[in-house]
Design a protein around this motif. Structure first.
Motif, mmCIF file in Angstrom:
data_model
loop_
_atom_site.group_PDB
_atom_site.id
_atom_site.type_symbol
_atom_site.label_atom_id
_atom_site.label_comp_id
_atom_site.label_asym_id
_atom_site.label_seq_id
_atom_site.Cartn_x
_atom_site.Cartn_y
_atom_site.Cartn_z
ATOM 1 N N THR A 1 0.847 -1.410 0.020
ATOM 2 C CA THR A 1 -0.244 0.078 0.062
ATOM 3 C C THR A 1 0.786 1.244 -0.051
ATOM 4 O OG1 THR A 1 -0.007 0.196 2.440
ATOM 5 C CG2 THR A 1 -1.640 -1.229 1.393
ATOM 6 N N GLY A 2 0.305 2.460 -0.372
ATOM 7 C CA GLY A 2 0.949 3.602 -0.409
ATOM 8 C C GLY A 2 1.068 4.035 1.235
ATOM 9 N N SER A 3 0.061 3.653 1.995
ATOM 10 C CA SER A 3 0.376 3.983 3.416
ATOM 11 C C SER A 3 1.732 3.346 3.818
ATOM 12 C CB SER A 3 -0.712 3.436 4.164
ATOM 13 O OG SER A 3 -1.866 4.227 3.956
ATOM 14 N N ASN B 1 4.662 5.245 2.610
ATOM 15 C CA ASN B 1 5.168 6.376 3.371
ATOM 16 C C ASN B 1 5.475 6.055 4.827
ATOM 17 O OD1 ASN B 1 4.216 8.177 1.562
ATOM 18 N ND2 ASN B 1 2.081 8.361 2.236
ATOM 19 N N HIS C 1 -2.078 13.521 3.551
ATOM 20 C CA HIS C 1 -2.366 12.022 3.989
ATOM 21 C C HIS C 1 -1.880 11.676 4.935
ATOM 22 C CE1 HIS C 1 -3.383 7.750 3.086
ATOM 23 N NE2 HIS C 1 -4.474 8.204 2.402
ATOM 24 N N GLU D 1 -3.447 8.001 7.465
ATOM 25 C CA GLU D 1 -2.669 6.794 7.821
ATOM 26 C C GLU D 1 -2.858 6.081 9.225
ATOM 27 O OE1 GLU D 1 1.032 7.660 5.762
ATOM 28 O OE2 GLU D 1 -0.044 7.870 4.050
ATOM 29 N N GLU E 1 3.042 16.746 -0.214
ATOM 30 C CA GLU E 1 2.130 15.564 -0.970
ATOM 31 C C GLU E 1 1.838 16.201 -2.437
ATOM 32 O OE1 GLU E 1 -0.791 13.966 1.356
ATOM 33 O OE2 GLU E 1 -2.305 14.139 -0.225
ATOM 34 N N ASN F 1 -3.934 15.373 -2.276
ATOM 35 C CA ASN F 1 -5.330 14.623 -2.309
ATOM 36 C C ASN F 1 -6.237 15.552 -1.717
ATOM 37 O OD1 ASN F 1 -7.723 13.094 -1.698
ATOM 38 N ND2 ASN F 1 -6.653 11.289 -1.079
ATOM 39 N N ASP G 1 5.210 12.733 -0.770
ATOM 40 C CA ASP G 1 4.134 11.668 -0.989
ATOM 41 C C ASP G 1 3.841 11.596 -2.400
ATOM 42 O OD1 ASP G 1 1.725 10.082 -1.236
ATOM 43 O OD2 ASP G 1 1.028 10.814 0.701
ATOM 44 N N ALA H 1 1.951 9.867 -4.228
ATOM 45 C CA ALA H 1 0.692 8.690 -4.659
ATOM 46 C C ALA H 1 0.202 9.080 -5.919
ATOM 47 C CB ALA H 1 -0.272 8.673 -3.649
ATOM 48 N N ARG H 2 0.156 10.481 -6.131
ATOM 49 C CA ARG H 2 -0.269 10.796 -7.694
ATOM 50 C C ARG H 2 0.728 11.759 -8.397
ATOM 51 N NH1 ARG H 2 -4.541 10.796 -4.075
ATOM 52 N NH2 ARG H 2 -6.210 9.188 -4.365
ATOM 53 N N CYS I 1 2.060 5.560 -5.813
ATOM 54 C CA CYS I 1 1.013 4.365 -5.816
ATOM 55 C C CYS I 1 0.451 4.182 -7.147
ATOM 56 C CB CYS I 1 -0.308 4.799 -5.149
ATOM 57 S SG CYS I 1 -0.099 5.213 -3.480
ATOM 58 N N LYS J 1 -4.077 4.052 -7.726
ATOM 59 C CA LYS J 1 -4.956 4.933 -7.811
ATOM 60 C C LYS J 1 -5.199 5.497 -9.408
ATOM 61 C CE LYS J 1 -4.208 5.726 -3.265
ATOM 62 N NZ LYS J 1 -3.370 4.636 -3.128
HETATM 63 C C1 LIG Z 1 -1.966 11.098 -1.323
HETATM 64 C C2 LIG Z 1 -2.078 9.551 -0.746
HETATM 65 N N1 LIG Z 1 -0.964 9.181 -0.272
HETATM 66 C C3 LIG Z 1 -0.922 7.960 0.090
HETATM 67 C C4 LIG Z 1 -2.104 7.415 0.227
HETATM 68 C C5 LIG Z 1 -2.283 5.802 0.616
HETATM 69 O O1 LIG Z 1 -2.662 4.684 -0.046
HETATM 70 P P1 LIG Z 1 -3.025 3.432 0.215
HETATM 71 O O2 LIG Z 1 -4.622 3.546 0.229
HETATM 72 O O3 LIG Z 1 -2.495 2.414 -0.856
HETATM 73 O O4 LIG Z 1 -2.402 2.941 1.556
HETATM 74 C C6 LIG Z 1 -3.271 7.680 -0.578
HETATM 75 C C7 LIG Z 1 -4.716 6.887 -0.430
HETATM 76 O O5 LIG Z 1 -5.581 7.266 -1.106
HETATM 77 C C8 LIG Z 1 -3.305 9.030 -0.933
HETATM 78 O O6 LIG Z 1 -4.334 9.673 -1.369
#
Ligand SMILES: Cc1ncc(COP(=O)(O)O)c(C=O)c1O
Length: 330
Positions: free
Chosen positions: A57-59, A62, A83, A88, A136, A140, A169, A171-172, A197, A200
């Motif tokens: 996972t992204g969490s 991170n 995030h 988290e 980030e 998000n 971070d 993720a995007r 990630c 997403k």
């Molecule tokens: C900016 C951001 N970082 C990290 C994550 C964490 O990803 P995961 O849901 O795979 O743990 C998310 C999840 O939506 C996110 O939006």
């Protein structure tokens, strides 16, 4: 139902499933999964870093990444709706034993004067030492806002002068790249450690990576196993990620166009929508979400007064048009 709750709701396409079925695999805890290795090498090179580690996972990416640069008893600074701070579930404190302080910016941006005010150098036994600053990109909960490269470079210079690390971070980060044309290496160069990630906007079912220097990634590999994140024949999932990198980056521009269309329908200036997320305040956010659901459109409330819509791979132009009509009426 047209599902705009998140870009995590996509289902793997037939082509992605075929790539997963074909994947060569091995035991990744033994370092023997060739598809995972290929993905890790590719993502590290894409961001101009030495190494990468596949995480579920992204969490987890991170949590591991921040803890590589912030020791227990030290702090990381981040924006208040980051995030890592909000979503988290306290892992950075509960698992890594570090603390956070935050600055607030309506668009989740780098606010250097605020960061300078918060920053605490090592003052021995008096204050918690700031070891890292986290950003980030895209942000998000600030509505998919892009962080301009120029601001990140200024932050890099500040962090270097202070001897602090930067966690990104990302993720995007794919969306930021498509929205701005800034090369991935440029984003990579402003950070010591990065999380990205695949699950997403890129549409893979699972998978994230931590990216950074080889020695830190080696340490993260040990810590990932400690957290129960050592995976075995996981090349089937890495193959989904490789497929996503090959086929789903450039098309993010469609998601961004759909988001602007939906923003317009909701009375939000499309020029303020950088990527695939539209967030707007309504005092009746919960009722708005319920009315949209009733009319066949799923959207989310990410606060008592904030509605969030997210476009993604499984939303066509026709879906976006249909959803726009419904949301405009509400
Ligand atoms: C900016 C951001 N970082 C990290 C994550 C964490 O990803 P995961 O849901 O795979 O743990 C998310 C999840 O939506 C996110 O939006």
């Amino acid at each position: 139902m047209i599902d705009l709750r998140s870009d995590t709701v996509t289902r793997p396409s037939e082509a992605m499933r075929a790539a997963m079925a074909r994947a060569e695999v091995g035991d990744d805890v033994y370092g023997e999964d060739p598809t995972v290795r290929q993905l890790e090498e590719r993502v590290a090179a894409t961001l101009g870093h030495e190494a990468a580690l596949f995480t579920p996972t992204g969490s987890m990416a991170n949590v591991l990444a921040v803890a590589l640069v912030v020791a227990p008893g030290q702090e990381v600074l981040c924006e208040a709706r980051a995030h890592i701070a909000r979503a988290e579930l306290g892992a950075h404190g509960a698992v890594s034993g570090l603390t956070m302080r935050t600055w607030s910016h309506p668009r989740g941006q780098v606010d250097l004067p605020a960061i300078e005010d918060l920053f605490a150098p090592d003052l021995g036994p008096f204050f918690v030492r700031t070891a890292a600053i986290s950003v980030e990109n895209t942000h998000n909960f600030a509505g998919g806002a892009v962080l301009p490269l120029a601001d990140l470079k200024v932050l890099r210079a500040f962090a270097d002068a202070q001897g602090a690390a930067i966690h990104l971070d990302g993720a995007r980060i794919w969306n930021a790249h498509v929205a701005t044309g800034v090369a991935f290496e440029e984003y990579g160069a402003v950070a010591d450690v990065v999380g990205v990630c695949l699950s997403k906007g890129l549409g893979a079912p699972v998978g994230s990576l931590l990216v950074g220097p080889a020695d830190l990634v080696t340490e993260a590999r040990v810590r990932r196993k400690r957290l129960g994140g050592g995976m075995r024949q996981v090349g089937v999932l890495a193959a989904a990620g490789l497929h996503a990198l090959d086929h789903h980056i450039e098309r993010l521009a469609d998601d961004h166009a759909h988001a602007r269309l939906l923003a317009d329908a909701c009375g939000v200036d499309p020029a303020t929508v950088d990527t695939n997320i539209v967030a707007f305040d309504r005092p009746d956010a919960v009722a708005f979400v319920a009315a949209a659901r009733e009319a066949g459109v799923l959207v989310g409330a990410v606060g008592a007064r904030t509605v969030r819509l997210v476009t993604h791979l499984d939303i066509s132009r026709a879906d976006a048009d249909a959803a726009a009509k419904v949301l405009a009426a509400i």
